[in-house]
Design a protein around this motif. Structure first.
Motif, PDB file in Angstrom:
ATOM      1  N   MET A  78       0.648  -1.182   0.089  1.00 47.41           N
ATOM      2  CA  MET A  78      -0.039  -0.148  -0.052  1.00 47.41           C
ATOM      3  C   MET A  78       0.915   1.361   0.104  1.00 47.41           C
ATOM      4  O   MET A  78       1.731   1.665   0.943  1.00 47.41           O
ATOM      5  N   GLN A  80       2.107   5.306  -0.284  1.00 50.62           N
ATOM      6  CA  GLN A  80       1.994   6.351   0.758  1.00 50.62           C
ATOM      7  C   GLN A  80       0.935   7.278  -0.102  1.00 50.62           C
ATOM      8  O   GLN A  80       0.239   7.985   0.652  1.00 50.62           O
ATOM      9  N   SER A  81       0.917   7.446  -1.415  1.00 43.48           N
ATOM     10  CA  SER A  81       0.139   8.160  -2.038  1.00 43.48           C
ATOM     11  C   SER A  81      -1.299   7.507  -2.385  1.00 43.48           C
ATOM     12  O   SER A  81      -2.247   8.161  -3.096  1.00 43.48           O
ATOM     13  N   TYR A  82      -1.349   6.211  -2.063  1.00 39.02           N
ATOM     14  CA  TYR A  82      -2.626   5.754  -2.210  1.00 39.02           C
ATOM     15  C   TYR A  82      -2.767   5.024  -3.526  1.00 39.02           C
ATOM     16  O   TYR A  82      -3.120   3.786  -3.719  1.00 39.02           O
ATOM     17  N   LEU A  84      -4.688   5.480  -6.374  1.00 38.69           N
ATOM     18  CA  LEU A  84      -5.955   4.882  -6.825  1.00 38.69           C
ATOM     19  C   LEU A  84      -6.101   5.525  -8.270  1.00 38.69           C
ATOM     20  O   LEU A  84      -5.749   6.579  -8.593  1.00 38.69           O
ATOM     21  N   ARG A 137     -10.240   7.670   1.214  1.00 43.15           N
ATOM     22  CA  ARG A 137      -9.423   7.265   0.122  1.00 43.15           C
ATOM     23  C   ARG A 137      -8.287   6.112   0.771  1.00 43.15           C
ATOM     24  O   ARG A 137      -8.148   5.126   0.144  1.00 43.15           O
ATOM     25  N   GLN A 138      -7.935   6.511   1.781  1.00 37.05           N
ATOM     26  CA  GLN A 138      -7.093   5.664   2.364  1.00 37.05           C
ATOM     27  C   GLN A 138      -7.612   4.199   2.781  1.00 37.05           C
ATOM     28  O   GLN A 138      -6.893   3.204   2.651  1.00 37.05           O
ATOM     29  N   ALA A 141      -7.734   2.246  -0.610  1.00 39.14           N
ATOM     30  CA  ALA A 141      -6.249   1.646  -0.728  1.00 39.14           C
ATOM     31  C   ALA A 141      -6.123   0.724  -0.203  1.00 39.14           C
ATOM     32  O   ALA A 141      -5.361  -0.356  -0.541  1.00 39.14           O
ATOM     33  N   SER A 145      -5.698  -3.605  -1.290  1.00 38.42           N
ATOM     34  CA  SER A 145      -4.506  -4.382  -0.884  1.00 38.42           C
ATOM     35  C   SER A 145      -4.926  -5.790  -0.270  1.00 38.42           C
ATOM     36  O   SER A 145      -4.298  -6.662  -0.282  1.00 38.42           O
ATOM     37  N   PRO A 158       1.668   4.872   5.785  1.00 39.95           N
ATOM     38  CA  PRO A 158       0.145   4.739   5.164  1.00 39.95           C
ATOM     39  C   PRO A 158      -0.501   5.915   5.638  1.00 39.95           C
ATOM     40  O   PRO A 158      -1.734   6.327   5.055  1.00 39.95           O
TER      41      PRO A 158
END
Length: 349
Positions: A78, A80-82, A84, A137-138, A141, A145, A158
């Motif tokens: 996963m 850091q920036s996600y 998506l 959003r987190q 992500a 995962s 994260p």
């Protein structure tokens, strides 16, 4: 479950990892903690397959992980920036990896539904990332995962993109999810509070080496090297020489009470570390303690930090007390602590 043995990685003149060895158990929430550039992200990338070590082995359940390409490892990462896909809905983002594996449509739908229920996003399945908050959003992500049911989930900083309140909420959420899905989590972070609140065990990195591996409470209360004592949480550090079981001898303050973590040769360079909350403030007329004057009192809601200037010491002594501080700047005080509340370690540890 995961065994890392003697991993070394160099980039030209820079040694990012220097003979790192770790063991991570099944179902464990394990944190790699350290300042920027200490090698923790390089180790994560080696586990994921995006970097190749110069030396050492990595095995998962006894199988050589380094021999497999990234897409063949039972691992999810996963970012850091996600990362998506902005043009896809939440459900499509989560389903992407399963669809790439050409799983039956019905199975994909079922697993996506289950994981969105787990992270509390079922009602947002049709939305796109731009329509979600940072915390949502987190979670997308994270859902993407874990939907592939990896043996190991790697998380690179994260929660760093979230504000403090959302970050605190997501720390609880991550911990809950990790227990619920039963996947081994390895998280990279430079945030000590994040590591302490999330992890079952923490490996502290410094200049490509592991300085200490311990449970959060043991790491905080029993740091085994000057770096760990200084890096993990606030600490008051005093230099001197080992004085047996009684403490350390300091040129400026005489004998300072503390408890050695190991046998130290009398006269050997030593460091005494005492946490702010373990220090007691007493009046100037008290019969023991270091004399000083209050520089500043900062109120943080549930706790106050009191800075005390002690003659002969470069940095103020930091004292933490519950609630509002009962002293004012300029007050003459003494600072003292119990021997069992201060730890003594070798300077060259």
């Amino acid at each position: 479950m995961l065994r890392i043995d003697g991993i070394t990685r160099r980039f030209g003149e820079v040694t990012a990892l220097d003979d790192v060895s770790l063991e991570i158990g099944q179902g464990e929430f394990f944190a790699l903690l350290g300042p920027s550039g200490c090698g923790k992200t390089t180790l994560l990338r080696i586990i994921a397959g995006f970097e190749t070590p110069d030396r050492g082995t990595v095995t998962l359940d006894g199988d050589d992980l380094l021999a497999k390409p990234p897409n063949r490892r039972p691992i999810s990462l996963m970012f850091q920036s996600y990362a998506l896909f902005p043009h896809m809905t939440v459900a499509k983002n989560v389903a992407y990896g399963l669809e790439r594996e050409k799983l039956p449509r019905q199975e994909v739908k079922q697993r996506v539904g289950e994981v969105l229920e787990t992270v509390g996003l079922s009602a947002h399945a049709g939305r796109r990332p731009a329509q979600l908050s940072g915390g949502q959003r987190q979670r997308v992500a994270l859902a993407r995962s874990i939907v592939k049911r990896p043996r190991l989930l790697l998380l690179d900083e994260p929660l760093s993109a979230l504000d403090k309140k959302v970050r605190a909420d997501m720390q609880l959420e991550l911990k809950r999810l990790q227990h619920e899905v039963g996947i081994t989590f390895v998280v990279v972070t430079h945030d000590q509070e994040e590591a302490m609140s999330l992890a079952d065990r923490i490996a502290v990195f410094d200049n490509g080496r592991v300085r200490q591996v311990d449970e959060p409470v043991a790491l905080y209360e029993r740091p085994r090297s000057p770096f760990v004592a200084d890096f993990v949480g606030a600490n008051n550090l005093f230099h001197g020489t080992a004085g047996g079981l009684d403490g350390i001898k300091s040129d400026e303050f005489g004998m300072l009470a503390g408890t050695p973590l190991e046998d130290l040769e009398a006269g050997a360079p030593a460091l005494l570390a005492v946490r702010p909350e373990k220090i007691e403030l007493a009046g100037e007329s008290a019969n023991r303690g270091l004399k000083g004057s209050v520089l500043d009192v900062s109120f943080y809601g549930g706790v106050s930090h009191i800075s005390v200037e002690v003659p002969g010491r470069d940095k103020p002594v930091l004292v933490a007390v519950q609630g509002a501080g009962s002293v004012e700047a300029g007050a003459k005080v003494r600072v003292r602590w119990k021997a069992e509340d201060a730890v003594i370690m070798a300077v060259d540890a």
